[in-house]
Design an enzyme around this catalytic site. Sequence first.
Site, short mmCIF file in Angstrom:
data_model
loop_
_atom_site.label_atom_id
_atom_site.label_comp_id
_atom_site.label_asym_id
_atom_site.label_seq_id
_atom_site.Cartn_x
_atom_site.Cartn_y
_atom_site.Cartn_z
CG ASP A 85 3.42 -9.39 21.48
OD1 ASP A 85 2.52 -9.59 20.64
OD2 ASP A 85 4.12 -8.36 21.47
CD GLU A 133 -3.76 -4.36 19.82
OE1 GLU A 133 -2.62 -4.82 19.67
OE2 GLU A 133 -4.13 -3.74 20.84
#
Length: 533
Positions: free
Chosen positions: A295, A480
């Site tokens: 996403d 991340e």
Amino acid sequence: MSDSQQSLFKYDISAISVADTLTPAERYQELFVAVQMQRVFADSKTFVDCAPRQQPEAILEAYRARCDDPDFDLRAFVDEHFSPFEVPPTNFVANPDESLADHIDRLWPVLTRHPQEHPAHSSLLPLPYDYVVPGGRFTELYYWDSYFTMLGLDESGHCDLLRAMADNFAYLIDTYGHVPNGNRTYYLGRSQPPVFVFMTELFEENGVYRASDYLPQLLKEHAFWTDGGDALRPGEAHARCVCLPDGSLLNRYWDERDTPREEAYREDIETARDSGRPAHEVYRDLRAGAESGWDFSSRWLDDTERLSSIRTTRIVPVDLNSFLYKLEIQIARLSEVKGLDDHARSFRQRAETRLAAIDRYLWNEREGAYFDYDWCLQQQRANLTAATLTPLFVQAASAAQAERVADIVRRRLLAPGGLATTESSASEQQWDRPNGWAPLQWMGIRGLQYYGHDALALQIEERWLSIVAYLFERESKLVEKYVLRQCADHAGGGEYPLQDGFGWTNGVTRKLMQEDPRHEAHRCRAGSCAAQD
């Protein structure tokens, strides 16, 4: 209840508070809309993670009584009645004398949450045992993140946490019928890529639990993903199931709700307004994109420059169907272990049927790669992504298919910092070039190794470790996602700033370092480049 369906409760249910599953939007109604649309917090996720300072009904009543006052201050009202979620304080500081592996090992306690106390009436869903969060704004347990985090926990010797998280996932499946995206009420309408099957293998390999202990939960998860599929006719779809022209059943991502995501409420409304389509369709596609874990990505878009062109529910993804093939194979194997021969035959047949459909609809013989399939247009998508390696990761490809996938990956997806996510650089989404992600590196490396393409696997591994070590030396942290080249730029795109932490980066990096003891990453130290600058 049969042995195959009997849940093995290793957790003490009596010690867990009954979950209140009302979402913030349901609980606070027009107050919720006002807070999100008036941008009281810069990040829409902040409010949905707040805890109320008093009974929610009283807060809503107070809002309704005061909101029309001429001098009403919404931000002051929110500050008065809610407590933003606060990350537990820590004195963690990167140690320039420690190795990268030691740094990761010291991070695990920082990322571990102890769920004995859950804020009353917050969106956090209770769990029975300790768990590890990704880090940054992600302060809850996430489904597919956790598998890649577990790889590092295993390497760091945290069998206690592996056992705790195993039981947490079993609890979630037994309680809700699936593993939610994360343990928040607003995530209950969707899951994430079904990787519990890989967790069960990891538990068994490391003596945490037998994989067969989790057969009941694996069956429940399979039922969740295949619900309604048996009643479909060619060309029909229901929830996560799609019936293709020849009657084959494959799966797609979905969400039970077709409203804006509560953690991105204002952003989703703005995206829908830009689409020219019925808003509820856009919301569902955005939610399904969130279930995918990617996403967001050009992979789901008709126009790579417009998120509003998202069409996730129209797409049959390579990775999802590979994971479900693995799930069916595992259920068949564990059923045999339990002596449930008829059950084993049934699921082995399901897996064989799924594999035939994968080869028919997702394999492209001309390109020599796996591609997603648009079931509405009845044609393959044209965008090559790192998901093309997931059939290798679950060992569903033939040797010939694996060789061709390795070739196209080498030519088109191999970047200076590892495995590229997609070929698209025009997108502003985070799951596109130039960004690289730890879970994709792991699945790609393992998949290639399974088929003997060790040289390419090693290239990806060495390049990924180098890029992680490079940023660690400059900024003393793991993040991340990464720009897949050595540069001063941080990975960008998406709906929020780059997050530090970071669970799955820590896990995959720790595991790969153990497998490559001679890599330069073992010699890097926190901030060593910054000190020289």
